[in-house]
Design a protein around this motif. Structure first.
Motif, PDB file in Angstrom:
ATOM      1  N   CYS A 111     -19.287  20.547   8.178  1.00  0.00           N
ATOM      2  CA  CYS A 111     -20.422  19.816   7.591  1.00  0.00           C
ATOM      3  C   CYS A 111     -21.738  20.343   8.133  1.00  0.00           C
ATOM      4  O   CYS A 111     -21.898  20.525   9.327  1.00  0.00           O
ATOM      5  CB  CYS A 111     -20.277  18.329   7.898  1.00  0.00           C
ATOM      6  SG  CYS A 111     -21.698  17.348   7.391  1.00  0.00           S
ATOM      7  N   CYS A 143     -26.241  18.177   5.122  1.00  0.00           N
ATOM      8  CA  CYS A 143     -27.264  18.326   4.091  1.00  0.00           C
ATOM      9  C   CYS A 143     -27.608  16.974   3.484  1.00  0.00           C
ATOM     10  O   CYS A 143     -28.662  16.805   2.895  1.00  0.00           O
ATOM     11  CB  CYS A 143     -26.781  19.274   3.003  1.00  0.00           C
ATOM     12  SG  CYS A 143     -25.396  18.625   2.056  1.00  0.00           S
ATOM     13  N   GLY A 144     -26.704  16.019   3.598  1.00  0.00           N
ATOM     14  CA  GLY A 144     -26.980  14.686   3.081  1.00  0.00           C
ATOM     15  C   GLY A 144     -26.721  14.532   1.599  1.00  0.00           C
ATOM     16  O   GLY A 144     -26.929  13.460   1.028  1.00  0.00           O
ATOM     17  N   ALA A 145     -26.244  15.585   0.947  1.00  0.00           N
ATOM     18  CA  ALA A 145     -26.053  15.519  -0.502  1.00  0.00           C
ATOM     19  C   ALA A 145     -24.984  14.501  -0.892  1.00  0.00           C
ATOM     20  O   ALA A 145     -25.116  13.799  -1.887  1.00  0.00           O
ATOM     21  CB  ALA A 145     -25.696  16.891  -1.054  1.00  0.00           C
ATOM     22  N   CYS A 146     -23.924  14.404  -0.093  1.00  0.00           N
ATOM     23  CA  CYS A 146     -22.826  13.503  -0.458  1.00  0.00           C
ATOM     24  C   CYS A 146     -23.304  12.056  -0.510  1.00  0.00           C
ATOM     25  O   CYS A 146     -22.866  11.273  -1.343  1.00  0.00           O
ATOM     26  CB  CYS A 146     -21.641  13.666   0.487  1.00  0.00           C
ATOM     27  SG  CYS A 146     -22.032  13.586   2.236  1.00  0.00           S
ATOM     28  N   TYR A 183     -22.597  10.809  11.421  1.00  0.00           N
ATOM     29  CA  TYR A 183     -22.879  10.747   9.988  1.00  0.00           C
ATOM     30  C   TYR A 183     -21.580  10.629   9.194  1.00  0.00           C
ATOM     31  O   TYR A 183     -21.423   9.742   8.357  1.00  0.00           O
ATOM     32  CB  TYR A 183     -23.643  12.004   9.555  1.00  0.00           C
ATOM     33  CG  TYR A 183     -23.830  12.113   8.058  1.00  0.00           C
ATOM     34  CD1 TYR A 183     -24.852  11.421   7.421  1.00  0.00           C
ATOM     35  CD2 TYR A 183     -22.972  12.882   7.282  1.00  0.00           C
ATOM     36  CE1 TYR A 183     -25.021  11.505   6.042  1.00  0.00           C
ATOM     37  CE2 TYR A 183     -23.132  12.971   5.903  1.00  0.00           C
ATOM     38  CZ  TYR A 183     -24.161  12.281   5.295  1.00  0.00           C
ATOM     39  OH  TYR A 183     -24.317  12.358   3.932  1.00  0.00           O
ATOM     40  N   ASN A 184     -20.671  11.513   9.488  1.00  0.00           N
ATOM     41  CA  ASN A 184     -19.423  11.506   8.726  1.00  0.00           C
ATOM     42  C   ASN A 184     -18.590  10.260   9.000  1.00  0.00           C
ATOM     43  O   ASN A 184     -18.043   9.652   8.079  1.00  0.00           O
ATOM     44  CB  ASN A 184     -18.616  12.765   9.029  1.00  0.00           C
ATOM     45  CG  ASN A 184     -19.195  13.984   8.345  1.00  0.00           C
ATOM     46  OD1 ASN A 184     -19.392  13.967   7.148  1.00  0.00           O
ATOM     47  ND2 ASN A 184     -19.512  15.013   9.101  1.00  0.00           N
ATOM     48  N   PRO A 227     -21.827  21.600  -0.022  1.00  0.00           N
ATOM     49  CA  PRO A 227     -22.048  23.048   0.000  1.00  0.00           C
ATOM     50  C   PRO A 227     -20.985  23.817   0.776  1.00  0.00           C
ATOM     51  O   PRO A 227     -20.901  25.037   0.664  1.00  0.00           O
ATOM     52  CB  PRO A 227     -23.412  23.193   0.673  1.00  0.00           C
ATOM     53  CG  PRO A 227     -23.577  21.961   1.479  1.00  0.00           C
ATOM     54  CD  PRO A 227     -22.866  20.882   0.714  1.00  0.00           C
ATOM     55  N   VAL A 228     -20.203  23.127   1.581  1.00  0.00           N
ATOM     56  CA  VAL A 228     -19.177  23.849   2.330  1.00  0.00           C
ATOM     57  C   VAL A 228     -17.771  23.421   1.905  1.00  0.00           C
ATOM     58  O   VAL A 228     -16.795  23.646   2.622  1.00  0.00           O
ATOM     59  CB  VAL A 228     -19.377  23.702   3.849  1.00  0.00           C
ATOM     60  CG1 VAL A 228     -20.588  24.508   4.302  1.00  0.00           C
ATOM     61  CG2 VAL A 228     -19.552  22.248   4.249  1.00  0.00           C
ATOM     62  N   LEU A 264     -13.809  16.160   0.351  1.00  0.00           N
ATOM     63  CA  LEU A 264     -14.299  14.803   0.604  1.00  0.00           C
ATOM     64  C   LEU A 264     -13.570  13.749  -0.217  1.00  0.00           C
ATOM     65  O   LEU A 264     -13.359  12.635   0.249  1.00  0.00           O
ATOM     66  CB  LEU A 264     -15.805  14.730   0.325  1.00  0.00           C
ATOM     67  CG  LEU A 264     -16.686  15.473   1.338  1.00  0.00           C
ATOM     68  CD1 LEU A 264     -18.115  15.570   0.826  1.00  0.00           C
ATOM     69  CD2 LEU A 264     -16.665  14.777   2.693  1.00  0.00           C
TER      70      LEU A 264
END
Ligand SMILES: Cc1cc2nc3c(=O)[nH]c(=O)nc-3n(C[C@H](O)[C@H](O)[C@H](O)COP(=O)(O)OP(=O)(O)OC[C@H]3O[C@@H](n4cnc5c(N)ncnc54)[C@H](O)[C@@H]3O)c2cc1C
Ligand code: SF4
Ligand code: SF4
Ligand code: SF4
Ligand code: FES
Lengths: 399, 507, 146
Positions: A294, A297-300, A330-331, A353-354, A358
């Motif tokens: 991870c 990026c915060g996109a999820c 975060y996760n 992005p990686v 998820l």
């Protein structure tokens, strides 16, 4: 003009009376005609639709222009978009009508529970949904069919097959293959869609689709709520939509296909669960290994249709880049917070992005909790997310 | 709500995305564009937050600190440029947010004033690269080549940090059976490599002993204005003397466009230009969308240097870190532009906007051509032919050629002060070059933490001569004497790969 | 790595969140009465168990706690109406979470302890310490190479 009976039956076949709308629509343009008539009758201020840019691409459009709604008819199977956040961010204070796949509707309901939207203002015209495909995977299918991906002009999914039509120098070529066959070869639907068991949007106001219809240009409509009834009646009374009662056989067919799809989804779910056979410590290794990639990026979080937090949330606030934890706060916090509410839509994975799996991770954590709780998120706005409850009611199964 | 296709300008990958705007054009949001082949709908943190960078304070039109109408600023720029001798002039554009069309226009503007001091940030490498190998610094490779590689060497490159969207391609390659080897000062914390060649800072030369590792590989490295030219010749030598290919990523979106379009123009190295300014030889500078003080390391020093100029013209959409500019001209933000760029893979991409403002500013100072004319010229010089622009095509291809380079030497580190010796390693990332200080800490080893007597919440002081910076820290699995920074510090890197610094607990 | 630690006479670290009104007083009493509370315990006092955000528990584990105890007043005795019902609710979530993550269930405990139950507290800490000694250090604990 057809009269809607005083006491409505639930199932109809419906289509747009306007020939142009009917022709362009996926199954007779009922959805489009209903949106236009709702706008005209001032039930809604705006419509949110998905406008086609190409076979592979569609963009969300918020509009009060009937022409734009008409331009946006038809089903785009390569647009794995969730409309929830657009409702919340751009139309929270407006009366809005929109087509909703089950995951759109479920997202909106979860947002309503979190007071980010008011269902009174949202008219959800549900679409049955067999699946969406990632557009680039559809290009791969085109290439696999021997077509030039750039020249594909039409796509269609029917009877479990994916049809593609290309136009190479004025000559149309049609190719198709069974989805099952494609998927065995590694092509096909998004993982989240493959394992999604909610195919008919029973939580929306209307549920529309081709299952159970005997005509490609007639939509099978299931009228589910009072709001749905209002919309439907208005569409008929205003002369936009023609209807007939759904034949009993159609109702059965629809149920049968739905049940079959659910069964297939359940078996995909089993098949794709890479953690099923792992021991406790192997599971731990898997999670650490997957999540270490991870990049925060915060996109999820941004795209998650059930998350209602602003930029400063608990998952972001408790995450400090200077920590060197085995898994980031975060996760962990994000996974924890979604245990009761994840609807397994796969939006998070689409944007990661990686390429962290998820959907699988969120599903592993949330599904067991939801099963214990006997709670399914996104189905009923009156059911509070259990994490907010004072006392838990356990499901009979869990007891 | 309006949904416009756009391109991220954060790095040379040029990820596709949508910018969604509310009716009033105020509330912007990034929507992932699943159809773009570069990134398949994914974005790094820079891309995810792209809309916030468009919310920065916009540039004003001004002459000598007074706000004026744009025409007047343009006129003033034209007049003042005319008043300078060609050799006193320099034109700089770090090609992050400029289109091919603007590059063409920029070059002809410089030529019109007889100026041969044009920099796109990479000129220092021209002397290092033999003509036959120029394609390596000019052009990158399609990502599909990464997906399909059987052996990948990450040469002092952490894909997760430097180019996150490259990381997934490497992970994909690994799934396809590729072996990944990293050559680095520190082991990648995410363990992306199957094998690590750990390089001791003072013994970089010893990589030569591992030459056979590079056979049949795809070497992936980075080229930035701060790349040590010796390191570049090292990479070229490894490439030339083994059966391998070399793929260099760059921080600026349109680096490839700038390389190819600026080929036959008078060019001068960025650092030489700054030296010239320092010495008073260069008296006027035209900065095209380049926040030099924001982008460069030790930015304050840059601002000090440029204050010696007689004339500083800035053309930019947003306020920069300079407040000494004599003439400022406001152009449009990148997403509004009409025009094209070439990404590191060789894809020609359309920005998606309608505006020609930035181009027109230059054309008003200079020749005054129309967009179509400049666009055609750009297409011709890029060798694009007449075909339509298609993001799915690698329009700017590269051909591998054989070349030779002499075995390079890496000079030993000089200097360094008293006290504990540490080596500072800058890990650049997409935030680095955009005037943003992304991180507020450096990384050190647990041993260093102990030796420096640090506790959680403390700060370290990093110093190199006069330059000093106080900053928080994070513990990472690093060699004991390495300080790794993703933050831009007030410390200019020395000639070496690393910079010797003193490190202590900040009181 | 886990083995190496064990060889070095590793002592478990147990983190207890205690509510001001009951369990903290209980823990305090245990200390005052010089009951055998093992030195493995680290206590964080909160005003009410309802203040124990699940994220605190997760952070405790990430920081290297081998087990976390969530404690508070007995159900019905909470000084803030019904906050410990919520504690119980969150604990149920945490339990599932810890299990799915692949940690042993012994790393998470919920216990109601009144101010007068110092001995119960001491006993619990002893018990948990023993259990943790058996299963070893938490895999979330990060040890740095020296
Ligand atoms: C991805 C997808 C999968 C579907 N799968 C099934 C199925 O398996 N079984 C079944 O019975 N029916 C399915 N449907 C529904 C069916 O295709 C028709 O949409 C439905 O019968 C209504 O037809 P219509 O002519 O009345 O709709 P139209 O008048 O053509 O209106 C369709 C509306 O859907 C919107 N839309 C198009 N693509 C999307 C998208 N990707 N996400 C959200 N909104 C979108 C359009 O903007 C338009 O407003 C699916 C629809 C979609 C979009
Ligand atoms: S966590 Fe992911 S799968 Fe679950 S609801 Fe959010 S976006 Fe969908
Ligand atoms: S999208 Fe992926 S990389 Fe980005 S924060 Fe979420 S998990 Fe991390
Ligand atoms: S900075 Fe580079 S990798 Fe990140 S989103 Fe922008 S173009 Fe993509
Ligand atoms: S006050 Fe003790 S649990 Fe609430």
């Amino acid at each position: 003009m057809e009269e809607v009976k005083a006491k409505m039956s639930r199932y109809y076949l419906a289509w747009a009376k306007d020939d142009a709308i009917r022709k362009k629509g996926a199954n007779g343009g009922f959805v489009t005609a209903t949106l236009v008539s709702a706008l005209e009758a001032d039930f809604i201020d705006v419509a949110l639709v998905v406008k086609k840019k190409s076979v592979y691409e569609g963009i969300p459009v918020l509009t009060n222009d009937p022409e734009e709604i008409k331009e946006s008819s038809g089903s785009l199977h390569c647009v794995p978009l969730n409309l929830t956040k657009y409702v919340v961010e751009y139309a929270a204070k407006k009366r809005i009508g929109l087509p909703t796949k089950p995951c759109d509707a479920r997202g909106i309901i979860e947002q309503a529970k979190r007071r980010q939207a008011s269902l009174e203002n949202v008219y959800m015209i549900g679409l049955n949904c067999g699946a969406t495909l990632h557009p680039l995977r559809m290009r791969e299918i085109a290439a696999y069919y021997g077509l030039d991906p750039d020249s594909v002009v039409r796509e269609e999914i029917k009877e479990g097959k994916i049809f593609l039509v290309s136009d190479e120098e004025g000559k149309e070529k049609e190719k198709w293959m069974k989805i099952d066959e494609l998927e065995e070869k590694g092509y096909g639907r998004r993982d989240a869609c493959k394992s999604c068991v909610t195919k008919i949007p029973t939580m929306a106001d209307l549920a529309c689709g081709n299952w159970g219809s005997n005509d490609e240009k007639k939509t099978f409509v299931d009228v589910l709520t009072d709001k749905g009834e209002t919309l439907f009646k208005n569409a008929v009374d205003s002369g936009y939509v023609a209807i007939e009662e759904a034949p009993g056989k159609g109702i059965e067919t629809r149920q049968r296909i739905d049940a079959g799809m659910q069964k297939r989804a359940a078996s995909w779910k089993e098949k794709m669960d890479a953690l099923k056979a792992l021991s406790r410590s192997e599971r731990f290794e898997f999670y650490v290994d997957a999540l270490k990639n991870c990049i925060h990026c915060g996109a999820c979080k941004e795209v998650c249709p059930v998350c209602a937090c602003e930029e400063d949330a608990k998952c972001t606030g408790l995450y400090d880049e200077r920590d060197s934890y085995a898994i980031s706060m975060y996760n962990l916090v994000r996974i924890f917070h979604l245990m009761d509410s994840c609807i397994h839509c796969g939006q998070c994975e689409d944007v990661c992005p990686v390429d962290i799996p998820l959907t699988l991770i969120q599903r592993r954590f949330s599904e067991r909790m939801q099963r214990h709780l006997g709670y399914t998120p996104g189905m009923d706005v009156t059911k509070k997310p259990p994490l907010y409850e004072t006392e838990l009611r356990w499901s009979a199964e869990a007891e | 709500m309006k949904t416009n296709s756009s391109i991220c300008h954060g790095c040379s990958i040029g990820c596709g995305l949508y910018l969604v705007e509310s009716e009033e054009g105020e509330k912007r949001k990034v929507l992932h564009r699943t159809t773009s082949p570069m990134n398949e709908g994914k974005l790094c943190r820079f891309g995810t937050d792209l809309h916030t960078y468009y919310e920065r304070e916009t540039m004003i039109n001004s002459v000598d600190g007074k706000e004026v109408k744009q025409d007047e600023a343009i006129k003033a720029a034209k007049e003042s440029l005319k008043g300078m001798k060609p050799e006193e002039l320099a034109f700089i554009a770090l090609p992050g947010t400029i289109t091919n069309e603007e590059i063409v226009s920029f070059l002809s503007l410089a030529a019109e004033f007889g100026c041969e001091n044009v920099s796109f940030g990479f000129e220092r490498f021209f002397g290092v690269v033999p003509e036959e190998a120029a394609y390596i610094i000019e052009k990158g490779l399609p990502f599909s080549e990464v997906d399909g590689a059987s052996k990948i060497i990450l040469f002092f490159l952490d894909p997760f940090v430097h180019y996150p969207l490259l990381a997934r391609r490497i992970l994909k390659a690994k799934k396809n059976g590729a072996k990944v080897i990293e050559v680095s000062f520190a082991k990648n914390e995410r363990g992306i490599a199957d094998e690590t060649v750990l390089v001791v800072p003072t013994e970089v030369e010893r990589i030569k002993e591992k030459k056979e590792l590079f056979e049949d590989s795809l070497i992936i490295g980075e080229l930035t204005p701060y790349t040590n030219p010796q390191l570049l010749s090292f990479m070229l030598w490894l490439n030339a003397s083994t059966a391998s290919r070399l793929f260099l990523l760059k921080p600026f979106l349109n680096s490839t466009g700038a390389f190819l379009l600026g080929k036959d123009s008078g060019r001068k190295d960025l650092f030489e230009i700054l030296e010239g300014v320092e010495k008073g030889e260069i008296k006027a500078l035209y900065l095209l969308e380049t926040d030099l003080a924001g982008a460069m390391l030790g930015g304050e020093g840059v601002a000090e240097t440029t204050s010696k100029l007689d004339l500083l013209i800035e053309q930019n959409a947003f306020r920069t870190h300079f407040d000494t500019a004599g003439i400022t001209i406001c152009s449009e933000p990148f997403f509004m532009k009409k025009g094209t760029v070439v990404n590191v893979e060789g894809r020609v991409l359309e920005i998606g906007g309608e505006s020609e403002k930035g181009l027109q500013i230059m054309e008003s100072i200079g020749k005054g051509r129309k967009y179509e004319e400049v666009h055609e010229e750009a297409k011709k010089r890029l060798g694009l032919g007449d075909s339509e622009i298609n993001e799915f095509e690698i329009a700017v291809k590269r051909e591998e050629r054989k070349f030779e380079v002499a075995e390079p030497k890496i000079e030993k580190e000089e200097g360094g002060g008293a006290g504990e010796e540490y080596f500072l390693w800058y890990k650049t990332n997409p935030f680095f070059w955009n005037g943003i200080r992304a991180k507020n800490f450096v990384e050190i080893s647990p041993v260093a933490m102990k030796e420096l007597g640090l506790f959680r919440g403390d700060e370290v002081e990093i110093a190199q001569g006069e330059q000093k910076e106080r900053i928080g820290f994070k513990i990472s699995d690093l060699p004991q004497n390495l300080v790794l920074s993703e933050a831009k510090l007030a410390i200019k890197p020395l000639q070496g790969l690393l910079t010797r610094v003193e490190t202590r607990r900040a009181e | 790595m886990r083995k190496r630690l064990a060889e070095e006479e590793w002592e478990p670290k147990i983190l207890a969140f205690c509510c001001n009104w009951c369990s903290y007083a209980g823990a305090d009493a245990a200390g005052l009465e010089r009951r055998q509370v093992p030195p493995t315990i680290r206590v964080i006092r909160v005003m009410c168990s309802g203040r124990i955000d699940p994220a605190f528990v997760l952070m405790g584990l990430l920081e290297g706690a081998d087990a976390v105890l969530v404690t508070g007043c007995h159900i019905g005795d909470c000084h803030y109406v019904n906050a410990n019902y919520k504690t119980r609710n969150r604990y149920e979530f945490l339990k599932e979470f810890v299990d799915e993550l692949g940690l042993e269930p012994e790393r998470l405990w919920l216990s109601w302890i009144s101010a007068s139950e110092g001995s119960l507290f001491a006993e619990m800490v002893r018990d948990v310490t023993e259990k943790i000694k058996k299963i070893g250090p938490s895999p979330l604990r990060r040890e740095w190479k020296k």
